[in-house]
Every structure is written in C-alpha cells, then in structure tokens.
Motif scaffolding. Structure first.
Motif, PDB file in Angstrom:
ATOM      1  N   VAL A 113       0.872  -1.184   0.000  1.00 30.49           N
ATOM      2  CA  VAL A 113       0.000   0.000   0.000  1.00 30.49           C
ATOM      3  C   VAL A 113       0.903   1.225   0.000  1.00 30.49           C
ATOM      4  O   VAL A 113       1.582   1.507   0.985  1.00 30.49           O
ATOM      5  N   ILE A 114       0.938   1.954  -1.130  1.00 31.05           N
ATOM      6  CA  ILE A 114       1.866   3.076  -1.263  1.00 31.05           C
ATOM      7  C   ILE A 114       1.196   4.422  -1.026  1.00 31.05           C
ATOM      8  O   ILE A 114       1.875   5.421  -0.806  1.00 31.05           O
ATOM      9  N   GLU A 115      -0.131   4.476  -1.086  1.00 29.07           N
ATOM     10  CA  GLU A 115      -0.861   5.717  -0.820  1.00 29.07           C
ATOM     11  C   GLU A 115      -2.100   5.398   0.008  1.00 29.07           C
ATOM     12  O   GLU A 115      -2.783   4.403  -0.236  1.00 29.07           O
ATOM     13  N   LEU A 116      -2.393   6.248   0.988  1.00 29.06           N
ATOM     14  CA  LEU A 116      -3.572   6.102   1.834  1.00 29.06           C
ATOM     15  C   LEU A 116      -4.226   7.465   1.984  1.00 29.06           C
ATOM     16  O   LEU A 116      -3.580   8.432   2.385  1.00 29.06           O
ATOM     17  N   GLU A 117      -5.503   7.545   1.656  1.00 27.98           N
ATOM     18  CA  GLU A 117      -6.273   8.771   1.838  1.00 27.98           C
ATOM     19  C   GLU A 117      -7.619   8.422   2.463  1.00 27.98           C
ATOM     20  O   GLU A 117      -8.074   7.272   2.410  1.00 27.98           O
ATOM     21  N   ILE A 118      -8.272   9.430   3.042  1.00 26.75           N
ATOM     22  CA  ILE A 118      -9.581   9.256   3.666  1.00 26.75           C
ATOM     23  C   ILE A 118     -10.597  10.134   2.960  1.00 26.75           C
ATOM     24  O   ILE A 118     -10.367  11.340   2.786  1.00 26.75           O
ATOM     25  N   ASP A 119     -11.725   9.557   2.517  1.00 24.63           N
ATOM     26  CA  ASP A 119     -12.809  10.355   1.972  1.00 24.63           C
ATOM     27  C   ASP A 119     -13.409  11.158   3.118  1.00 24.63           C
ATOM     28  O   ASP A 119     -13.887  10.579   4.103  1.00 24.63           O
ATOM     29  N   PRO A 120     -13.400  12.496   3.054  1.00 26.08           N
ATOM     30  CA  PRO A 120     -13.866  13.304   4.185  1.00 26.08           C
ATOM     31  C   PRO A 120     -15.341  13.131   4.505  1.00 26.08           C
ATOM     32  O   PRO A 120     -15.763  13.395   5.626  1.00 26.08           O
ATOM     33  N   THR A 121     -16.147  12.697   3.535  1.00 29.43           N
ATOM     34  CA  THR A 121     -17.588  12.556   3.749  1.00 29.43           C
ATOM     35  C   THR A 121     -17.962  11.173   4.250  1.00 29.43           C
ATOM     36  O   THR A 121     -18.631  11.027   5.276  1.00 29.43           O
ATOM     37  N   THR A 122     -17.529  10.131   3.551  1.00 28.27           N
ATOM     38  CA  THR A 122     -17.921   8.757   3.890  1.00 28.27           C
ATOM     39  C   THR A 122     -16.980   8.086   4.874  1.00 28.27           C
ATOM     40  O   THR A 122     -17.324   7.058   5.451  1.00 28.27           O
ATOM     41  N   LYS A 123     -15.767   8.646   5.034  1.00 29.96           N
ATOM     42  CA  LYS A 123     -14.705   8.055   5.856  1.00 29.96           C
ATOM     43  C   LYS A 123     -14.210   6.728   5.277  1.00 29.96           C
ATOM     44  O   LYS A 123     -13.552   5.951   5.966  1.00 29.96           O
ATOM     45  N   ASN A 124     -14.528   6.477   4.010  1.00 31.33           N
ATOM     46  CA  ASN A 124     -13.957   5.313   3.348  1.00 31.33           C
ATOM     47  C   ASN A 124     -12.448   5.490   3.211  1.00 31.33           C
ATOM     48  O   ASN A 124     -11.951   6.616   3.108  1.00 31.33           O
ATOM     49  N   LEU A 125     -11.734   4.377   3.188  1.00 30.79           N
ATOM     50  CA  LEU A 125     -10.298   4.404   2.945  1.00 30.79           C
ATOM     51  C   LEU A 125     -10.042   4.299   1.447  1.00 30.79           C
ATOM     52  O   LEU A 125     -10.645   3.481   0.758  1.00 30.79           O
ATOM     53  N   ILE A 126      -9.141   5.131   0.940  1.00 27.62           N
ATOM     54  CA  ILE A 126      -8.722   5.074  -0.453  1.00 27.62           C
ATOM     55  C   ILE A 126      -7.278   4.590  -0.467  1.00 27.62           C
ATOM     56  O   ILE A 126      -6.396   5.241   0.097  1.00 27.62           O
ATOM     57  N   LEU A 127      -7.022   3.452  -1.108  1.00 33.30           N
ATOM     58  CA  LEU A 127      -5.690   2.860  -1.143  1.00 33.30           C
ATOM     59  C   LEU A 127      -5.179   2.806  -2.577  1.00 33.30           C
ATOM     60  O   LEU A 127      -5.938   2.543  -3.511  1.00 33.30           O
ATOM     61  N   VAL A 128      -3.894   3.036  -2.745  1.00 31.58           N
ATOM     62  CA  VAL A 128      -3.221   2.776  -4.013  1.00 31.58           C
ATOM     63  C   VAL A 128      -2.182   1.699  -3.748  1.00 31.58           C
ATOM     64  O   VAL A 128      -1.394   1.805  -2.809  1.00 31.58           O
ATOM     65  N   LEU A 129      -2.181   0.656  -4.579  1.00 32.42           N
ATOM     66  CA  LEU A 129      -1.278  -0.471  -4.395  1.00 32.42           C
ATOM     67  C   LEU A 129      -0.205  -0.512  -5.482  1.00 32.42           C
ATOM     68  O   LEU A 129      -0.469  -0.184  -6.642  1.00 32.42           O
ATOM     69  N   ALA A 130       0.980  -0.913  -5.078  1.00 32.42           N
ATOM     70  CA  ALA A 130       1.992  -1.388  -6.013  1.00 32.42           C
ATOM     71  C   ALA A 130       1.929  -2.908  -5.931  1.00 32.42           C
ATOM     72  O   ALA A 130       2.026  -3.468  -4.836  1.00 32.42           O
ATOM     73  N   THR A 131       1.739  -3.565  -7.046  1.00 31.65           N
ATOM     74  CA  THR A 131       1.497  -5.006  -7.002  1.00 31.65           C
ATOM     75  C   THR A 131       1.900  -5.680  -8.294  1.00 31.65           C
ATOM     76  O   THR A 131       1.858  -5.060  -9.366  1.00 31.65           O
ATOM     77  N   ASP A 132       2.288  -6.954  -8.195  1.00 34.85           N
ATOM     78  CA  ASP A 132       2.410  -7.794  -9.380  1.00 34.85           C
ATOM     79  C   ASP A 132       1.543  -9.041  -9.233  1.00 34.85           C
ATOM     80  O   ASP A 132       1.693 -10.010  -9.985  1.00 34.85           O
ATOM     81  N   SER A 133       0.625  -9.017  -8.277  1.00 32.62           N
ATOM     82  CA  SER A 133      -0.307 -10.127  -8.100  1.00 32.62           C
ATOM     83  C   SER A 133      -1.235 -10.244  -9.303  1.00 32.62           C
ATOM     84  O   SER A 133      -1.641  -9.232  -9.880  1.00 32.62           O
ATOM     85  N   THR A 134      -1.591 -11.464  -9.641  1.00 25.82           N
ATOM     86  CA  THR A 134      -2.466 -11.705 -10.791  1.00 25.82           C
ATOM     87  C   THR A 134      -3.886 -12.067 -10.386  1.00 25.82           C
ATOM     88  O   THR A 134      -4.733 -12.279 -11.259  1.00 25.82           O
ATOM     89  N   ASP A 135      -4.153 -12.151  -9.078  1.00 28.17           N
ATOM     90  CA  ASP A 135      -5.472 -12.604  -8.651  1.00 28.17           C
ATOM     91  C   ASP A 135      -6.223 -11.576  -7.822  1.00 28.17           C
ATOM     92  O   ASP A 135      -7.173 -11.913  -7.121  1.00 28.17           O
ATOM     93  N   LEU A 136      -5.828 -10.298  -7.870  1.00 30.96           N
ATOM     94  CA  LEU A 136      -6.568  -9.278  -7.132  1.00 30.96           C
ATOM     95  C   LEU A 136      -7.944  -9.081  -7.776  1.00 30.96           C
ATOM     96  O   LEU A 136      -8.060  -9.061  -9.001  1.00 30.96           O
ATOM     97  N   PRO A 137      -8.986  -8.914  -6.969  1.00 35.55           N
ATOM     98  CA  PRO A 137     -10.340  -8.703  -7.524  1.00 35.55           C
ATOM     99  C   PRO A 137     -10.515  -7.285  -8.033  1.00 35.55           C
ATOM    100  O   PRO A 137     -11.203  -6.463  -7.436  1.00 35.55           O
ATOM    101  N   VAL A 138      -9.867  -6.975  -9.179  1.00 32.23           N
ATOM    102  CA  VAL A 138      -9.922  -5.641  -9.767  1.00 32.23           C
ATOM    103  C   VAL A 138     -10.917  -5.647 -10.918  1.00 32.23           C
ATOM    104  O   VAL A 138     -10.925  -6.561 -11.745  1.00 32.23           O
ATOM    105  N   ASP A 139     -11.781  -4.626 -10.966  1.00 28.99           N
ATOM    106  CA  ASP A 139     -12.748  -4.526 -12.055  1.00 28.99           C
ATOM    107  C   ASP A 139     -12.040  -4.529 -13.403  1.00 28.99           C
ATOM    108  O   ASP A 139     -10.947  -3.968 -13.555  1.00 28.99           O
ATOM    109  N   ALA A 140     -12.656  -5.125 -14.383  1.00 25.12           N
ATOM    110  CA  ALA A 140     -12.074  -5.167 -15.716  1.00 25.12           C
ATOM    111  C   ALA A 140     -11.857  -3.760 -16.255  1.00 25.12           C
ATOM    112  O   ALA A 140     -12.721  -2.888 -16.126  1.00 25.12           O
ATOM    113  N   ALA A 141     -10.685  -3.526 -16.841  1.00 33.59           N
ATOM    114  CA  ALA A 141     -10.369  -2.206 -17.376  1.00 33.59           C
ATOM    115  C   ALA A 141     -11.198  -1.927 -18.621  1.00 33.59           C
ATOM    116  O   ALA A 141     -11.389  -2.798 -19.461  1.00 33.59           O
TER     117      ALA A 141
END
Length: 406
Positions: A113-141
């Motif tokens: 996890v290289i970046e962490l931010e907080i949505d000021p309204t929902t308090k959701n966590l926003i993460l940016v990952l550096a990864t070479d994993s092939t099985d992350l559940p990422v939405d299709a581009a």
C-alpha cells in the motif's frame, strides 16, 4: 532537564510577545500519550498515514511477514497472506492507542500500500497499491492499455467491504503514481509519470494536452521516456472524469476547495511555461536541480490558471505545496545560504549556517510572494531543514524536520 524529565523555558522575548498578544494562548506540547509496536516476524514498512477523524488514525504499508502479521479476525479476509510481501492497513484509537482493525491487502505476488487517503464525507479508505499479483479482484479495465497499472481501492471499513477496485489510468509501475489526494467533494486527484514509449498514456479529448508537454529519460541513457500527467477520478464510482499531460514536475500535489490542482517539484527544464506576471519566469540557480516549478491547473483539467518558477541564486529544495481556502499557495523546503526573499517581520531572515528551512505564501495567481520566512537552528552549522509539510484551509502550517542543536 534530566534523563527522566523534560520541560520548556520561555524567554523574555516570547513573554513580551505573549503580553502584547494577550488574546492568544501559549500552548506547549505535552509528553507522549502512548507509544506502541505492531509488526510480524520479519520486516515491516509504514509508507503512509492519515486521520479518519479525531478518534481514529490509520497507517498503511507493506510487510514481509508470512502469516505472522497480527490481523483482526473477521475484519477483512481479503489476502492470501502467503506471499513474500503483503500490503497492510491498521486503524488505531487515538485517545488510547488501542488497535481498531488490522488487515492485509494483497494476492499471490508482491503487494504494497503506497498511498492512503480518507474520503472526508464517507470516511472510506482510499488505497493505491503497487502489485504484481495476478489474482486481485480488480474490475475489468475499460481500456486495454491500463492493464497492469496500479489499482486504486475504496474500502468501507465499517462493513467491511471493497466498494470498488479499479486500475488507475497510468503506467504499469509502482513509481508511476507520484501522489493521490482526495478533494473536498470526494473525487480522487492523481499525478504521476507516464512511460510514453512502453505503455502509451491516453489523455482525455479536450483536456489541457493530449500529447506530452515535456518528457525526459527515465534514467541516464534509458530508452524509456517519462512524462508528467494529472487525472481526476470520480470518488464514488472510480470512473475517470479527465486525464491530461501537464508541463512540469509532479512531486507534490494539493487540491484547493474549488477543485484546482496545485503541483510542483524540482524543475525538469529551464523553459517551462509560466503565466502572466509570474513571481519568477526563469530559474536563477546554476542548476535546475536547485529550482522548483509550481503550477495551478483548473478543476476540469483544461487550462493552466497560473505557473511560476521559484528558487534563489544559491538554490532551493522544494519539500511540499499546500493551498488555503482563499486559493493562496504555500511552499516549503530548504534553501541554501544566500539571498532569500524573506518578508518584513518574518520569523527569521538570515542564514547562520549552510542552509535553512523556508516557508512562503504566494498569491492565488502566483504573481506575488505575500509572506516568506526562513526557519532553522541558528546554533547549528547546517541550520537544519524540513522533511514534511502540510497546511490546512485556514493557513495553519505544520512542519517536520531535523533541527539539531549543538
């Protein structure tokens, strides 16, 4: 005062100032409320941190621990936990220091996890990952060229659940994402460096520029060319609103209340485009490595609202940018001893050592330096320097650095 106690001594100058400003309270930071460790059985790195609110503090990074990092049971079972390196996110109760949650984020490869931010309204966590994993559940581009780029994830920690996980439109490299900031409306603003040969970067039609404005080799002699970009992403859906090439470095990013992007860093070239009446239209220092370039981009990504260089003849090192509610731009960094444009009644106007930290405020259109001061330890040969910097909407500046005393 001794090995087992500490204290403060208020000199007569401060007392005189306090009596003159009798409506202001003299506040001295207290001692440490609590201190704690959290780790596994191998190496761990904290790479970013943020406050969710006054009660909750979050930090994130990566761990080499294999099935040894202390994960809160049932909170977020989304990681194989078995690769060599996993990303982690930990929440802490601010008043007590007790853990609120601890989770791993990753897949079958390297994850961080290289970046962490907080949505000021929902308090959701926003993460940016550096990864070479092939099985992350990422939405299709939606566009094939972004496959392999860094994922951005929104986590609802109260459920807990992954709200979405998408690929940031940019290069397929952990070094490509330079900064991510959540604006007051919840949208995500991203700056980075696109590898325009290996992975073409597509800008949005009608944005500031659909072609690179400035490009340099990734490293001396490299055939890979990198060029700076900026993007705005809908915070709730993860869909791109716009993306564009920009003219200038993107080491530091701040967002105004109106959604304007202010970014800056070490100047790449000596012919960046400046705006009318800019504080400085060209570098003064002998090397552009000792000069900063600052730019303000409109919230729709279509025009440069202001741009300027800033340095001194001796040179400076920019360490951060910020914006307050009126749009004024703050810069902080370290200046090499020499002439510095400190304003009258500044905290410090002279160098006693080889360098000093500096803080300055420019007008919203970057045409004037409104306030500027040096800051450092007058008793030390180097004068100290800044490493971190932040400014809130009211203009209160928070600084961190090294200011050794003899």
């Amino acid at each position: 005062k001794s090995e087992t106690s500490f204290g403060f001594e208020v000199d007569m100058l401060v007392e005189a100032q306090a009596s003159a400003d009798c409506d202001r309270e003299l506040v001295i930071d207290p001692g440490v409320y609590w201190s704690s460790f959290i780790d596994g059985n191998l190496a761990d790195w904290v790479l970013d941190m943020a406050f969710m609110d006054d009660e909750r503090f979050v930090f994130a990074g990566r761990t080499e621990t294999k099935n040894g990092f202390p994960v809160t049971p049932g909170v977020f079972p989304w990681s194989d936990g078995g690769s060599g390196v996993e990303g982690f996110v930990v929440g802490v109760h601010v008043p007590t220091g007790l853990p609120l949650f601890s989770l791993l984020v990753g897949g079958n490869g390297y994850d961080s996890v290289i970046e962490l931010e907080i949505d000021p309204t929902t308090k959701n966590l926003i993460l940016v990952l550096a990864t070479d994993s092939t099985d992350l559940p990422v939405d299709a581009a939606s566009e094939p060229w972004v496959i392999g780029a860094a994922p951005v994830m929104r986590l609802d920690i109260s459920t807990p659940a992954v709200v979405y996980s998408k690929l940031i439109p940019g290069p397929a490299s952990s070094t490509g994402i330079v900064d991510l900031v959540v604006g007051s409306g919840g949208d995500l603003y991203v700056t980075g460096l696109a590898y325009t040969q290996a992975t073409p970067y597509h800008a949005t039609a009608g944005s500031l520029s659909e072609v690179p404005l400035v490009a340099v080799p990734e490293s001396p002699g490299s055939t890979n060319v990198i060029t700076p970009y900026a993007s705005r992403i809908d915070g709730l859906t993860g869909r791109v609103k716009w993306r564009t090439f920009v003219d200038g470095p993107v080491e530091f990013l701040a967002i105004s209340e109106a959604g304007e992007l202010v970014f800056g860093g070490k100047a790449w070239v000596n012919h960046h485009a400046t705006s009318l009446g800019a504080v400085q239209v060209s570098p003064q220092a002998a090397s552009i490595d000792l000069s900063a370039f600052v730019q303000k981009l409109s919230s729709d990504g279509k025009k440069v609202e202001a741009a300027t260089y800033f340095d001194t003849r001796a040179g400076i090192y920019l360490q951060g940018v910020g914006v307050r509610s009126g749009g004024e731009v703050f810069l902080a960094g370290n200046a090499i001893a020499g002439a510095f444009p400190a304003t009258p009644s500044a905290f410090s106007t002279t160098f006693e050592g080889a360098r000093k930290g500096f803080v300055l405020r420019m007008s919203a259109n970057l045409t004037a330096i409104e306030k500027a001061t040096l800051f450092g330890d007058p008793g030390h040969p180097t004068g100290g320097g800044f490493f971190t910097f932040d400014v809130d909407a009211s203009g209160v500046v928070t600084l961190g650095g090294a200011f050794p005393t003899p």
